[in-house]
Structure formats: structure tokens, C-alpha cells
Design an enzyme around this catalytic site. Sequence first.
Site, PDB file in Angstrom:
ATOM      1  N   GLY A 118     -30.141   8.760  57.053  1.00  0.00           N
ATOM      2  CA  GLY A 118     -28.397   8.035  57.578  1.00  0.00           C
ATOM      3  C   GLY A 118     -27.625   8.640  55.803  1.00  0.00           C
ATOM      4  N   ALA A 120     -23.154   7.455  55.373  1.00  0.00           N
ATOM      5  CA  ALA A 120     -22.251   6.640  55.392  1.00  0.00           C
ATOM      6  C   ALA A 120     -21.096   7.387  54.506  1.00  0.00           C
ATOM      7  CB  ALA A 120     -22.761   5.466  55.678  1.00  0.00           C
ATOM      8  N   SER A 121     -19.946   6.249  54.559  1.00  0.00           N
ATOM      9  CA  SER A 121     -18.846   6.567  53.621  1.00  0.00           C
ATOM     10  C   SER A 121     -19.076   6.196  52.355  1.00  0.00           C
ATOM     11  CB  SER A 121     -18.200   5.812  54.450  1.00  0.00           C
ATOM     12  OG  SER A 121     -17.901   4.101  53.707  1.00  0.00           O
ATOM     13  N   LEU A 122     -19.600   5.371  52.165  1.00  0.00           N
ATOM     14  CA  LEU A 122     -20.168   4.770  50.517  1.00  0.00           C
ATOM     15  C   LEU A 122     -21.246   5.230  50.088  1.00  0.00           C
ATOM     16  CD1 LEU A 122     -18.777   1.312  50.685  1.00  0.00           C
ATOM     17  CD2 LEU A 122     -17.833   3.336  50.071  1.00  0.00           C
ATOM     18  N   GLN A 124     -25.708   6.813  51.188  1.00  0.00           N
ATOM     19  CA  GLN A 124     -26.824   7.765  52.411  1.00  0.00           C
ATOM     20  C   GLN A 124     -28.151   7.050  52.009  1.00  0.00           C
ATOM     21  OE1 GLN A 124     -25.650  11.350  50.821  1.00  0.00           O
ATOM     22  NE2 GLN A 124     -27.418  11.664  50.432  1.00  0.00           N
ATOM     23  N   VAL A 125     -29.348   7.643  52.585  1.00  0.00           N
ATOM     24  CA  VAL A 125     -30.340   6.379  53.143  1.00  0.00           C
ATOM     25  C   VAL A 125     -30.976   8.172  53.348  1.00  0.00           C
ATOM     26  CG1 VAL A 125     -31.347   5.707  54.468  1.00  0.00           C
ATOM     27  CG2 VAL A 125     -29.420   4.746  54.033  1.00  0.00           C
ATOM     28  N   LYS A 140     -31.591   3.722  49.427  1.00  0.00           N
ATOM     29  CA  LYS A 140     -29.977   4.084  50.225  1.00  0.00           C
ATOM     30  C   LYS A 140     -29.510   3.986  48.747  1.00  0.00           C
ATOM     31  CE  LYS A 140     -26.487   1.517  50.825  1.00  0.00           C
ATOM     32  NZ  LYS A 140     -25.791   0.074  52.058  1.00  0.00           N
ATOM     33  N   ASP A 273     -20.618  -6.420  59.335  1.00  0.00           N
ATOM     34  CA  ASP A 273     -20.258  -4.699  59.900  1.00  0.00           C
ATOM     35  C   ASP A 273     -21.679  -4.858  60.257  1.00  0.00           C
ATOM     36  OD1 ASP A 273     -19.142  -2.731  59.224  1.00  0.00           O
ATOM     37  OD2 ASP A 273     -20.272  -2.018  57.376  1.00  0.00           O
TER      38      ASP A 273
END
Length: 355
Positions: A118, A120-122, A124-125, A140, A273
Site C-alpha cells: 500500500g 499513501a501520500s505520507l 507506504q506499507v 509502515k 480518515d
Amino acid sequence: MRAVILDVWDYKQTFAKEELLSASDGDRLIKRQARKDCHLRSAQRMLAALKTNSGIYVKLGQHVAAVQVLPKEWTSTMTPLQDQCFPTPIEDIDAMLRADMGKGIDDLFIDFDPRPIGVASLAQVHRAIDRQSGRPVAVKVQHADLEDFARIDMATTNFAIHLVKYIFPEFEFSWLGSEMNEMLPLEMDFRHEAVNSARCSRDFSHLKGKTSVYLPEVLWAERRCMVMEYIQGARVDDLAYLKQHGIDRNQVSQELSRIFSQMVYINGFFHADPHHGNLLIRPRAKSSQSPFNFDVCLLDHGQYFDVPDDLRVNYARFWLSLIKRSSPTTSIERRKYARLVGNIDDDMVGVPSVV
């Protein structure tokens, strides 16, 4: 800033042309179409700028996509940003961990998968095995260059919002900058996320056997890296997965409503969120105390808000008034709580029955 200035100019030109039109039905249609075209051009221009700058700007675009009171040309144009984030190279992640902790990927993990599951904007995993415990984990990690540009990106965004507010005084989205200033520094420290996760878990601890909510265990958390229990599941909107595992979609929907109602109305501390990427459904684990044949796994605890007791109670009473049968007394009640909850006065309400 170039995109912001061009958008401001585009809107100024569009509004100036509207002043030349009459109030006839034909001119109203022309005005409506001109505004829609301006919305779309401006949103597409901004989308390109946000994607180019990435990081914090993508996060802002995701917020815009979720604000349903904005024109749909803006929300639909920004929606792709929710799935268009670019991963940080594994070499940069390793260098970041060594700078922060004095240990690299191989020192901390076994079988660290370089392909993120995954992005995301801030952050990743990645999947890995925790070297110390031997457990399968989800790792993360923050994007390595995010911190380098965060300060100037936030200053630029605040300046842009204030510029638009100055030119268009009726612009009422300055809250976006205020929210970013408060929440972003917290989201960029994963230790804060671990604290939120622990508090949410405590809030639901008395409901064991009565709720399907499950929060992954946090093994450890540092400022830019957090290691959690790995959860095998599917997104909440994966209906084929639900059917395959005999999970009733209606029960899932009802559980989501109960979980977030518990947070907002009872706990006063809610996950802010809850998009589909942060909600995983899995068949009930052996250790689970869910009353159903599934668990609702809540991920990404970076954004939480406390709800003051008076707002929590008035918000509940507002919704109760909305579902009451309409009457003069009910209309007065609706207006009262609309004022207390949303600062909506009588001048902003057209017809009592639609308050």
C-alpha cells in the site's frame, strides 16, 4: 502557486462575464455551464500541480475529493489522487531508518518485501518478518523526502489559501489550512498514531463479544517507522470477497455504522480518515470475540479528533430531531440544534422542514 494564480484569474474572468448576462432563463443556463467549465478547468489544472509536487499536496487533494459541498467537477477530478501515490525506493527507506535508528532494513527485518502492499501520500506499507519476534508484520514507513519539504510545503499552502481568501472573501475553506497545520505534524510522527490506536482499543475493550471491530497490535513505533501485526483481509467494498467467505454485506454495513456511532456519540474520540483503504474485512479470527463471522479491521490511526461533550450530545439531539415527525415544535428543535452544532442561523435556512 502558478496553478493557484491561474485558477484565480480563470474564476475572476468567468465571474466578470456573468455580470454582463441578464436574469433570463437562457442566460442562467449559459452562466451555469460557464461555471461548470471553469470548475473543471481549474480542478484539472490543480490536479496536475498536486501530482507533480506529490507528498503533502496529494494529501490536500484527497481532502478536497472528500468535501462533498464542493462542486462535483472538483471532487471527481481529485478522486484519482486517492489511488495515485508513488512509492519511495527501498534504498531511500533503508537510509532513512539508519539515520533515525542506527539500524537498516536487514538489521530489523527478515524477508522484507521491497514491493509495498500500500502506498499513501505520507507513507507506504511493506510485508516483512520482525527479526526480534519472528512474527509476520506490516511495516509502515514514511516517505523519506517528506520531512525535507514539509515546512515549506505547509507555508506555501497557507499562503495560497490566504491569497484566495483575500481575493474571494466569501471563500470559506480556510479551515483546510488550519486543519493541515494542526494534524500534519501529528500524522508525521507514528508514535502519535500508536497512542491513538491504544486509546481506541481501550475505548472498545468493554464491548468484547458485542462488536466486530479489531485493531492490529502495534509491536513498536518510532517517529518515521511503525511495525504492526499483519492483517490478511480485503477492502470493505470488495463484495466478491464478502460473498466468497459467506459474509453478509448488510451486517458489515450495520457494524460500520455502530462502530463509528460508538466513537462519535459515546466515546467522543473518533477515527477521522475512514476511507475504504483503511477498513479491512476478514473472516473472524480464532482469537476474535466478534459476534459475527467477520472482523472489521480498522487501520491508519494517524487522524483522530476529540468531540467535546456538549457538541457530542447536541449532535446526537440534532439527528434525533431530524428523524422526528415534522411539526412546529420539531422545526424549532431542529433550528436550535442546527445553531448549536453547525452555527447555522435562521438567515441560512430557507424552509423549516429542510433544516
